[in-house]
Design a protein around this motif. Sequence first.
Motif, PDB file in Angstrom:
ATOM      1  N   GLY A 113       0.820  -1.208   0.000  1.00  0.00           N
ATOM      2  CA  GLY A 113       0.000   0.000   0.000  1.00  0.00           C
ATOM      3  C   GLY A 113       0.852   1.255   0.000  1.00  0.00           C
ATOM      4  O   GLY A 113       0.558   2.222  -0.695  1.00  0.00           O
ATOM      5  N   LEU A 114       1.925   1.245   0.785  1.00  0.00           N
ATOM      6  CA  LEU A 114       2.830   2.390   0.833  1.00  0.00           C
ATOM      7  C   LEU A 114       3.545   2.563  -0.507  1.00  0.00           C
ATOM      8  O   LEU A 114       3.683   3.685  -1.005  1.00  0.00           O
ATOM      9  CB  LEU A 114       3.848   2.210   1.969  1.00  0.00           C
ATOM     10  N   MET A 115       3.955   1.451  -1.112  1.00  0.00           N
ATOM     11  CA  MET A 115       4.624   1.521  -2.405  1.00  0.00           C
ATOM     12  C   MET A 115       3.660   2.022  -3.475  1.00  0.00           C
ATOM     13  O   MET A 115       4.032   2.845  -4.320  1.00  0.00           O
ATOM     14  CB  MET A 115       5.188   0.152  -2.799  1.00  0.00           C
ATOM     15  N   SER A 116       2.410   1.577  -3.442  1.00  0.00           N
ATOM     16  CA  SER A 116       1.416   2.044  -4.402  1.00  0.00           C
ATOM     17  C   SER A 116       1.153   3.532  -4.245  1.00  0.00           C
ATOM     18  O   SER A 116       0.981   4.249  -5.226  1.00  0.00           O
ATOM     19  CB  SER A 116       0.110   1.275  -4.247  1.00  0.00           C
ATOM     20  N   ARG A 117       1.148   4.005  -3.027  1.00  0.00           N
ATOM     21  CA  ARG A 117       0.955   5.434  -2.778  1.00  0.00           C
ATOM     22  C   ARG A 117       2.141   6.233  -3.319  1.00  0.00           C
ATOM     23  O   ARG A 117       1.978   7.295  -3.911  1.00  0.00           O
ATOM     24  CB  ARG A 117       0.760   5.703  -1.294  1.00  0.00           C
ATOM     25  N   LYS A 118       3.360   5.726  -3.119  1.00  0.00           N
ATOM     26  CA  LYS A 118       4.558   6.398  -3.645  1.00  0.00           C
ATOM     27  C   LYS A 118       4.513   6.446  -5.172  1.00  0.00           C
ATOM     28  O   LYS A 118       4.855   7.458  -5.777  1.00  0.00           O
ATOM     29  CB  LYS A 118       5.829   5.690  -3.170  1.00  0.00           C
ATOM     30  N   ILE A 119       4.091   5.344  -5.790  1.00  0.00           N
ATOM     31  CA  ILE A 119       3.966   5.302  -7.243  1.00  0.00           C
ATOM     32  C   ILE A 119       2.925   6.320  -7.705  1.00  0.00           C
ATOM     33  O   ILE A 119       3.138   7.045  -8.679  1.00  0.00           O
ATOM     34  CB  ILE A 119       3.614   3.873  -7.728  1.00  0.00           C
ATOM     35  N   ALA A 120       1.802   6.410  -6.991  1.00  0.00           N
ATOM     36  CA  ALA A 120       0.739   7.355  -7.352  1.00  0.00           C
ATOM     37  C   ALA A 120       1.221   8.799  -7.229  1.00  0.00           C
ATOM     38  O   ALA A 120       0.911   9.638  -8.081  1.00  0.00           O
ATOM     39  CB  ALA A 120      -0.494   7.123  -6.477  1.00  0.00           C
ATOM     40  N   ILE A 121       1.992   9.104  -6.201  1.00  0.00           N
ATOM     41  CA  ILE A 121       2.541  10.459  -6.051  1.00  0.00           C
ATOM     42  C   ILE A 121       3.516  10.757  -7.179  1.00  0.00           C
ATOM     43  O   ILE A 121       3.494  11.845  -7.773  1.00  0.00           O
ATOM     44  CB  ILE A 121       3.225  10.612  -4.670  1.00  0.00           C
ATOM     45  N   PHE A 122       4.349   9.785  -7.512  1.00  0.00           N
ATOM     46  CA  PHE A 122       5.311   9.961  -8.607  1.00  0.00           C
ATOM     47  C   PHE A 122       4.583  10.151  -9.937  1.00  0.00           C
ATOM     48  O   PHE A 122       4.976  10.990 -10.754  1.00  0.00           O
ATOM     49  CB  PHE A 122       6.253   8.761  -8.644  1.00  0.00           C
ATOM     50  N   GLU A 123       3.516   9.389 -10.158  1.00  0.00           N
ATOM     51  CA  GLU A 123       2.715   9.554 -11.374  1.00  0.00           C
ATOM     52  C   GLU A 123       2.111  10.948 -11.448  1.00  0.00           C
ATOM     53  O   GLU A 123       2.093  11.568 -12.517  1.00  0.00           O
ATOM     54  CB  GLU A 123       1.579   8.525 -11.423  1.00  0.00           C
ATOM     55  N   PHE A 124       1.598  11.451 -10.340  1.00  0.00           N
ATOM     56  CA  PHE A 124       1.008  12.791 -10.287  1.00  0.00           C
ATOM     57  C   PHE A 124       2.048  13.838 -10.688  1.00  0.00           C
ATOM     58  O   PHE A 124       1.779  14.722 -11.501  1.00  0.00           O
ATOM     59  CB  PHE A 124       0.463  13.055  -8.877  1.00  0.00           C
ATOM     60  N   ILE A 125       3.232  13.725 -10.122  1.00  0.00           N
ATOM     61  CA  ILE A 125       4.309  14.675 -10.434  1.00  0.00           C
ATOM     62  C   ILE A 125       4.710  14.568 -11.905  1.00  0.00           C
ATOM     63  O   ILE A 125       4.914  15.592 -12.582  1.00  0.00           O
ATOM     64  CB  ILE A 125       5.514  14.442  -9.501  1.00  0.00           C
ATOM     65  N   LEU A 126       4.811  13.343 -12.420  1.00  0.00           N
ATOM     66  CA  LEU A 126       5.181  13.164 -13.832  1.00  0.00           C
ATOM     67  C   LEU A 126       4.120  13.741 -14.765  1.00  0.00           C
ATOM     68  O   LEU A 126       4.447  14.297 -15.823  1.00  0.00           O
ATOM     69  CB  LEU A 126       5.397  11.684 -14.148  1.00  0.00           C
ATOM     70  N   ARG A 127       2.858  13.640 -14.390  1.00  0.00           N
ATOM     71  CA  ARG A 127       1.795  14.238 -15.205  1.00  0.00           C
ATOM     72  C   ARG A 127       1.935  15.763 -15.258  1.00  0.00           C
ATOM     73  O   ARG A 127       1.733  16.371 -16.301  1.00  0.00           O
ATOM     74  CB  ARG A 127       0.418  13.858 -14.672  1.00  0.00           C
ATOM     75  N   ILE A 128       2.290  16.357 -14.145  1.00  0.00           N
ATOM     76  CA  ILE A 128       2.494  17.807 -14.118  1.00  0.00           C
ATOM     77  C   ILE A 128       3.684  18.193 -14.994  1.00  0.00           C
ATOM     78  O   ILE A 128       3.602  19.145 -15.792  1.00  0.00           O
ATOM     79  CB  ILE A 128       2.685  18.305 -12.664  1.00  0.00           C
ATOM     80  N   ILE A 129       4.772  17.455 -14.890  1.00  0.00           N
ATOM     81  CA  ILE A 129       5.957  17.748 -15.708  1.00  0.00           C
ATOM     82  C   ILE A 129       5.641  17.557 -17.194  1.00  0.00           C
ATOM     83  O   ILE A 129       6.020  18.388 -18.034  1.00  0.00           O
ATOM     84  CB  ILE A 129       7.147  16.857 -15.278  1.00  0.00           C
ATOM     85  N   ALA A 130       4.943  16.479 -17.525  1.00  0.00           N
ATOM     86  CA  ALA A 130       4.564  16.239 -18.922  1.00  0.00           C
ATOM     87  C   ALA A 130       3.645  17.339 -19.435  1.00  0.00           C
ATOM     88  O   ALA A 130       3.750  17.769 -20.587  1.00  0.00           O
ATOM     89  CB  ALA A 130       3.902  14.865 -19.068  1.00  0.00           C
ATOM     90  N   PHE A 131       2.736  17.819 -18.575  1.00  0.00           N
ATOM     91  CA  PHE A 131       1.863  18.931 -18.971  1.00  0.00           C
ATOM     92  C   PHE A 131       2.694  20.159 -19.341  1.00  0.00           C
ATOM     93  O   PHE A 131       2.465  20.780 -20.382  1.00  0.00           O
ATOM     94  CB  PHE A 131       0.881  19.284 -17.854  1.00  0.00           C
ATOM     95  N   PHE A 132       3.642  20.513 -18.486  1.00  0.00           N
ATOM     96  CA  PHE A 132       4.458  21.695 -18.779  1.00  0.00           C
ATOM     97  C   PHE A 132       5.291  21.511 -20.044  1.00  0.00           C
ATOM     98  O   PHE A 132       5.499  22.470 -20.792  1.00  0.00           O
ATOM     99  CB  PHE A 132       5.336  22.067 -17.581  1.00  0.00           C
ATOM    100  N   ASN A 133       5.756  20.296 -20.310  1.00  0.00           N
ATOM    101  CA  ASN A 133       6.493  20.048 -21.550  1.00  0.00           C
ATOM    102  C   ASN A 133       5.603  20.219 -22.774  1.00  0.00           C
ATOM    103  O   ASN A 133       6.003  20.842 -23.758  1.00  0.00           O
ATOM    104  CB  ASN A 133       7.110  18.644 -21.556  1.00  0.00           C
ATOM    105  N   THR A 134       4.394  19.654 -22.727  1.00  0.00           N
ATOM    106  CA  THR A 134       3.525  19.733 -23.906  1.00  0.00           C
ATOM    107  C   THR A 134       2.996  21.142 -24.129  1.00  0.00           C
ATOM    108  O   THR A 134       2.965  21.614 -25.260  1.00  0.00           O
ATOM    109  CB  THR A 134       2.354  18.744 -23.795  1.00  0.00           C
ATOM    110  N   ILE A 135       2.595  21.822 -23.069  1.00  0.00           N
ATOM    111  CA  ILE A 135       2.048  23.165 -23.252  1.00  0.00           C
ATOM    112  C   ILE A 135       3.143  24.134 -23.691  1.00  0.00           C
ATOM    113  O   ILE A 135       2.910  24.990 -24.547  1.00  0.00           O
ATOM    114  CB  ILE A 135       1.299  23.668 -21.988  1.00  0.00           C
TER     115      ILE A 135
END
Length: 187
Positions: free
Chosen positions: A19-41
């Motif tokens: 559960g802790l590892m899944s939460r860490k993965i979810a936080i990392f995914e959230f951050i990567l989505r933000i970074i990808a957004f800034f790259n595309t925009i």
Amino acid sequence: MKSGQAEIAETSKGIQKRGLMSRKIAIFEFILRIIAFFNTISSAILMATTNETLPFFTQFIRFHADYNDLPALTFFVVANAVVSGYLILTLPLAFVHIVKKKTENSRILLIILDVAMVGLLASGAASAAAIVYLAHKGNNNTNWFPVCQQFNSFCERISGSLIGSFIAVALLIFLIILSAIALSRRH
């Protein structure tokens, strides 16, 4: 009796670790989505605001280079804009993955949509890359001359825009892999 309790305690610790590892993965995914957004925009904005005008012999005759002169670059801008809109819209869902534990269905949906967005973004970036290559190198067989020697600022901006878009493609692929890992850890 004690061995049964020890097994339950070990199983409980294993579930908590997953559960802790899944939460860490979810936080990392959230951050990567933000970074990808800034790259595309930023890629879309950089390409859409790119133009350069050069005088030719006199100040009355000018050559003008603009991104919308080439349909491949227009497609690039549209693809990046669509993917950045998608990334913003998926941020609340990615946040839900951080908070909730049972998110298998939404993860599957995100994987499917992420794959579609990778296809769109990669095709837009690839079509623009072909134009950028021709602008830099030209093609002697078809009498396409390299224009980057004259339109230096134009070519630098479209090349930078292309780099940002390809980084976003890599980030989206990584997001797909992370979502698949998070799904596999749940079972």
